[in-house]
Write a protein that holds these residues in place. Structure first.
Motif, PDB file in Angstrom:
ATOM      1  N   ASP A 136       0.860  -1.188   0.000  1.00 27.84           N
ATOM      2  CA  ASP A 136       0.000   0.000   0.000  1.00 27.84           C
ATOM      3  C   ASP A 136       0.899   1.242   0.000  1.00 27.84           C
ATOM      4  N   LYS A 137       0.304   2.403   0.065  1.00 23.15           N
ATOM      5  CA  LYS A 137       1.094   3.644  -0.053  1.00 23.15           C
ATOM      6  C   LYS A 137       2.100   3.781   1.094  1.00 23.15           C
ATOM      7  N   THR A 138       1.702   3.304   2.275  1.00 25.00           N
ATOM      8  CA  THR A 138       2.647   3.371   3.399  1.00 25.00           C
ATOM      9  C   THR A 138       3.852   2.478   3.126  1.00 25.00           C
ATOM     10  N   ASP A 139       3.577   1.275   2.602  1.00 25.11           N
ATOM     11  CA  ASP A 139       4.690   0.368   2.271  1.00 25.11           C
ATOM     12  C   ASP A 139       5.623   1.028   1.259  1.00 25.11           C
ATOM     13  N   ARG A 175       6.109   4.203   0.751  1.00 27.02           N
ATOM     14  CA  ARG A 175       6.881   5.262   1.428  1.00 27.02           C
ATOM     15  C   ARG A 175       8.011   4.647   2.266  1.00 27.02           C
ATOM     16  N   ASN A 176       7.673   3.545   2.968  1.00 32.15           N
ATOM     17  CA  ASN A 176       8.689   2.867   3.784  1.00 32.15           C
ATOM     18  C   ASN A 176       9.839   2.370   2.910  1.00 32.15           C
ATOM     19  N   ARG A 223      10.825   3.405   0.039  1.00 24.37           N
ATOM     20  CA  ARG A 223      11.657   4.531  -0.430  1.00 24.37           C
ATOM     21  C   ARG A 223      12.661   4.934   0.658  1.00 24.37           C
ATOM     22  N   ARG A 224      12.170   4.960   1.902  1.00 25.01           N
ATOM     23  CA  ARG A 224      13.071   5.354   3.005  1.00 25.01           C
ATOM     24  C   ARG A 224      14.161   4.289   3.220  1.00 25.01           C
TER      25      ARG A 224
END
Ligand code: FMN
Length: 687
Positions: free
Chosen positions: A142-145, A147-148, A150-151
């Protein structure tokens, strides 16, 4: 100065903020050692630095614990604890002015996480794709994954810099790297802004590149490794789509690293792929971008390399296998020592180290992965010991390599060969379909021995024990090879199988000697490596109707480890060979064979006019046995040692034979280490 035609290969080339000293680029390749053997890996890369490579990469490095490919042993950059081992590698890579690269891999749909037990993450929820079809599925990110992840890439990039690397390669090729999973419509079926159009599918890689650039981009260079053609049908990331992608994102990485779709395709063995096999897929891509381009293709010919650069196809010559076979390839070209290049034979035995999670070997370069473990160097031998004269009987791969090594150390070597040519089994096997490049094992060594003043070769020499006892050599090395059994003994039969007198039975030795069966032929393959498939192909080419029967679930089962099993199966089908799997030959009758299902034991009769047994081999060690029986006479004859090596000790693949020959040459006149371990290894020190 390098010879004129090759000077172009030694021009410096800019990659983002950095400059590579030449165009020789060792693309990422694993080695079976990885995180388990970091010192061995570092020393191996260090030897390549010494050999003149301009850019040297690690193998794929798992950049986060939520995506790992156990049981395969690659590198890990899961947290700071991994930095010291990686730093050892980058320092070795940079030791002679090469740029040090790390390949960051997030394996997505390819990472089963058997070790970390994390739920795999991928663009779309699908079963994990591994060689072993692990019963694991990935969860859609999902979008949180996203973002994670990318970090995590930024964290990994920062750690890579701290570990001393100059370049980062983002892995998006071979079906293995997350960037390909996003780019391909097969593995990215998302309906949000990360799926659908090519622009959307390219969003993730664009974001990661921007993030990493912000973190380390003014100091480190970024390459993107993408597949030239995913070759999985209509949904795959095709060559046309790749070109579109490069055009749309021309300046995205500092360098485009172009590899072929599947690993099997990209590292295709010489039996199925010629040098520069990817040229048509690469040609023209360089015109779509201002960034330099590296491509691969089992390059061993400096003429081919120089042509590809001159014609504007490639900026960098990417090599994995040729850099393994000859870590000094660039330096030899620079010095005009073209004949000294130890050319890769394209057998893919190097890949089996990774596939069997052991440690890699190379048929041509027995020192590969022994640089630290044993202190072996591909170009330098240890000093000569007190003895002077060595007799080597047999000029196959083991005998030739022993002679080469001993001559470099300064011994007087007599090489006695029963045949009229050098090479032993290689001289015969190179004539089989697709195996001509394997002849390089003999050609390289024949040339080297020809340059040596202290090796005498005797052809058509069939020595007896009595003659050897008369000669007065201090050391006798018996590399007398092996022959194929005609009694069927291997795995299915540990004793001779029942064979009726009326049936014509052949072995690979018969076929290689030109004695070919005709008509309806059953080939029983209980060897499981390449020989059964190659002989079936040769017989089919000669007009026989061949049925290959094997107890395995695959034709040439062990070639799964050399990544050629699929190609072998396809070639046999195309040649009209009938393939019968999971079946043994229980007995040979006067009119054919009795087959037996390996699961149920069900038997059936099958008619045949001839049977070819590709089962196992017997060492030709008669001379050794005769000499051993006369050991009491050695001292008086001046003989200090008699050893058998290679197939004469125990038949194995050609790489085992060159290793045995090299080991013999290294260890002659060295102190007896008794029960000590004959190599170094990394041991976990418990507090
Ligand atoms: N490619 C990667 O991107 N990452 C890897 O970790 C990797 N491991 C490899 C290990 C071995 C032993 C070999 C032979 C190849 C590997 N490859 C890997 C593929 C190579 O980088 C290269 O693309 C391919 O072998 C073709 O180049 P070559 O013809 O010079 O061998």
């Amino acid at each position: 100065m390098p010879p004129d035609p090759y000077q172009i290969l030694f021009e410096p080339v800019r990659i983002g903020p950095l400059t590579a000293k030449n165009r020789f680029y060792q693309v990422p390749h694993c080695n079976g050692g990885g995180y388990r053997d970091p010192s061995a890996v570092a020393a191996m890369r260090g030897v390549k630095a010494e050999g003149g490579w301009g850019v040297i990469f690690t193998e794929q490095t798992e950049m986060h614990h939520s995506s790992e490919i156990t049981p395969f042993i690659e590198l890990r950059l899961w947290d700071d604890a991994d930095i010291p081992a990686l730093n050892r590698m980058s320092e070795a890579m940079k030791s002679h002015g090469a740029l040090a690269g790390i390949q960051l891999a997030y394996s997505g749909i390819n990472g089963p996480n058997l070790y970390t037990k994390e739920v795999p993450l991928a663009p779309t929820a699908l079963p994990i794709r591994t060689f072993t079809n692990d019963p694991v599925q990935a969860r859609a990110m999902d979008k949180t994954d996203i973002r994670n992840l990318r970090r995590w890439f930024v964290n990994a990039a920062r750690r890579s810099e701290r570990a001393g690397f100059d370049l980062i390669c983002l892995y998006g090729a071979h079906g293995f790297g997350i960037f390909q999973h996003f780019l391909s419509r097969a593995t990215n079926q998302r309906s949000d802004e990360y799926g659908g159009s090519l622009e959307n599918r390219a969003r993730f890689v664009n974001e990661v590149v921007a993030d990493i650039r912000e973190a380390v981009g003014d100091r480190m260079a970024l390459s993107l490794r993408v597949s030239l053609d995913e070759t999985i049908g209509a949904l795959g990331f095709s060559n046309a789509e790749l070109r579109e992608f490069v055009e749309m994102n021309a300046d995205l990485p500092d360098l485009w690293d172009l590899a072929q779709g599947s690993w099997e395709e990209c590292s295709g063995p010489s039996r199925f792929k010629d040098e520069a096999a990817q040229e048509s897929l690469v040609r023209g891509i360089r015109d779509l971008t201002s960034r330099p381009v590296v491509g691969v293709g089992r390059f061993t010919s400096p003429d081919v390399m120089a042509r590809l650069v001159r014609q504007g196809v490639l900026d960098f010559i990417g090599c994995a296998r040729p850099s393994i076979a000859d870590p000094f390839l660039p330096r030899k070209i620079a010095e005009g020592r073209i004949e000294d290049i130890r050319e890769c034979i394209g057998c893919n035995i190097c890949i089996t180290g990774d596939m069997t999670m052991s440690i890699s070997r190379c048929t041509q370069n027995p020192t590969f992965m022994e640089e630290w473990r044993k202190g072996w160097h591909p170009e330098r031998m240890n000093a000569k010991g007190p003895s002077e004269k060595v007799l080597i009987v047999g000029a196959g791969p083991a005998g030739l390599e022993a002679a080469r090594g001993l001559s470099l150390r300064g011994y007087d070597v007599a090489l006695a060969e029963a045949a009229t040519t050098l090479g032993g089994r290689v001289a015969r096997e190179r004539l089989l379909p697709g195996l001509s490049a394997w002849g390089r094992v003999a050609d390289y060594r024949a040339y080297q021995l020809g340059q040596s003043a202290n090796v005498e070769t005797y052809f058509e020499s069939r020595l007896s024990a009595a003659e050897i006892l008369e000669f007065g050599f201090e050391h006798v090395c018996l590399a007398t090879g092996s022959h194929w059994r005609a009694d069927g003994v291997a795995r299915a039969h540990v004793l001779a199988m029942p064979i009726a007198a009326g049936m014509a039975v052949f072995t690979p030795d018969d076929i290689m000697a030109g004695r070919l069966p005709a008509g309806e032929v059953v080939l029983f393959d209980d060897d499981h490596y390449y020989m059964g498939g190659v002989i079936a192909e040769a017989l089919a080419q000669a007009g026989a109707r061949v049925t290959l029967i094997t107890p395995s679930a695959h034709v040439s089962d062990w070639t799964l480890n050399t990544l050629e099993q699929g190609a072998i199966h396809r070639r046999l089908v195309a040649a009209g060979v009938t393939i019968v799997l999971n079946t043994s030959v229980a007995e040979i009758t006067a009119g054919g064979v009795v087959t037996e299902c390996v699961y149920t034991g069900a038997r059936a009769e099958r008619g045949a006019e001839a049977v070819v047994l590709v089962t196992s081999r017997v060492s030709d060690d008669m001379l050794y046995q005769e000499l051993k029986a006369r050991a009491a006479e050695w001292a008086e004859a001046g003989i200090a040692s008699v050893k058998r090596i290679g197939d004469a000790a125990a038949p194995g693949p050609i790489a085992w034979a060159t290793y045995a020959g090299h080991r013999y040459a290294r260890e002659l006149d060295t102190p007896d280490i008794g029960d000590a371990l004959p190599f170094r290894r990394e041991v976990t020190a418990l507090a």
